[in-house]
Write a protein that holds these residues in place. Sequence first.
Motif, mmCIF file in Angstrom:
data_model
loop_
_atom_site.group_PDB
_atom_site.id
_atom_site.type_symbol
_atom_site.label_atom_id
_atom_site.label_comp_id
_atom_site.label_asym_id
_atom_site.label_seq_id
_atom_site.Cartn_x
_atom_site.Cartn_y
_atom_site.Cartn_z
ATOM 1 N N VAL A 22 0.835 -1.199 0.000
ATOM 2 C CA VAL A 22 0.000 0.000 0.000
ATOM 3 C C VAL A 22 0.872 1.252 0.000
ATOM 4 O O VAL A 22 0.585 2.235 -0.703
ATOM 5 N N LYS A 23 1.950 1.213 0.756
ATOM 6 C CA LYS A 23 2.864 2.358 0.826
ATOM 7 C C LYS A 23 3.440 2.698 -0.545
ATOM 8 O O LYS A 23 3.633 3.870 -0.889
ATOM 9 N N LYS A 24 3.715 1.676 -1.348
ATOM 10 C CA LYS A 24 4.255 1.918 -2.688
ATOM 11 C C LYS A 24 3.237 2.622 -3.579
ATOM 12 O O LYS A 24 3.590 3.459 -4.405
ATOM 13 N N LEU A 25 1.969 2.258 -3.434
ATOM 14 C CA LEU A 25 0.914 2.864 -4.245
ATOM 15 C C LEU A 25 0.574 4.276 -3.794
ATOM 16 O O LEU A 25 0.385 5.179 -4.608
ATOM 17 N N TYR A 26 0.477 4.449 -2.478
ATOM 18 C CA TYR A 26 0.020 5.721 -1.905
ATOM 19 C C TYR A 26 0.984 6.156 -0.792
ATOM 20 O O TYR A 26 0.630 6.150 0.385
ATOM 21 N N GLY A 198 -12.089 1.336 -4.582
ATOM 22 C CA GLY A 198 -11.031 1.988 -3.831
ATOM 23 C C GLY A 198 -10.288 1.121 -2.843
ATOM 24 O O GLY A 198 -9.811 1.620 -1.822
ATOM 25 N N HIS A 199 -10.139 -0.194 -3.141
ATOM 26 C CA HIS A 199 -9.355 -1.030 -2.234
ATOM 27 C C HIS A 199 -7.904 -0.567 -2.227
ATOM 28 O O HIS A 199 -7.336 -0.227 -3.271
ATOM 29 N N GLU A 200 -7.302 -0.570 -1.045
ATOM 30 C CA GLU A 200 -6.004 0.080 -0.857
ATOM 31 C C GLU A 200 -4.844 -0.581 -1.592
ATOM 32 O O GLU A 200 -3.810 0.058 -1.831
#
Length: 245
Positions: A22-26, A198-200
């Motif tokens: 998730v950190k990589k995406l957002y 909107g799944h993380e």
Amino acid sequence: MDSPIKVTVWNEFVHERTMEDVKKLYPAGIHAVLADYLNKAGMEAVTATLDQPEHGLTDEVLDRTEVLIWWGHMHHHEVDDEIVEKVRRKVLAGMGLIVLHSGHNSKIFKRLLGSDCRLKWRESGDAERLWVVKPGHPIAAGVGDYIDLEHEEMYGEIFDIPDPDELIFVSWFSGGEVFRSGCTFTRGKGKILYFRPGHETYPTYYNEKIIRVIQNGVKWARPIEISPIVFGHVEAGGVGQTHPK
């Protein structure tokens, strides 16, 4: 000329700091991505997160907010009931509310709808097609007939919500399920939009059509001038409140 719509984007901001994918995406949080898109569209968007004092939803913040966007997932129980009640009262007074994805299970959404808001789900990377079933609605403006997402978390019926005022999108998933993915409600003076994607762990909030729907939703949910609503006993002609009930 209308003034810019004042938006607050609320997010738990937990997964982006604890899960590498998730950190990589957002890296700055889902809330930061959404606020950036809204600001580029000419709105005035700020952010608030779970870990801030009063979850970032102070009286000052709520007083300047015309539309509140809510993304929550695994930490709904940590949202203070007093803050939920403040938000509820703001919605009843006219503040717009857009609830995204797993915000269906948030305290504020369930309290406003008066239901458990349960559903079926599966996290297996299904393809999703969101069909526009009310093409003349302003929330669907510029989207076309449908939105395709290569991968998303599946949500399926039955979705335990009251019948929506309007149904804008219906999703079909590659596993065969369908879901009411774009629903509107009115509570008091406030307009509410529930929008499912909107799944993380998927880049859904970088999809231009998904962002277009959220921007459209903000414009639709913005408060309009409504005469004060008077409850309780009134004199003949409807003027004058003598005692509440």
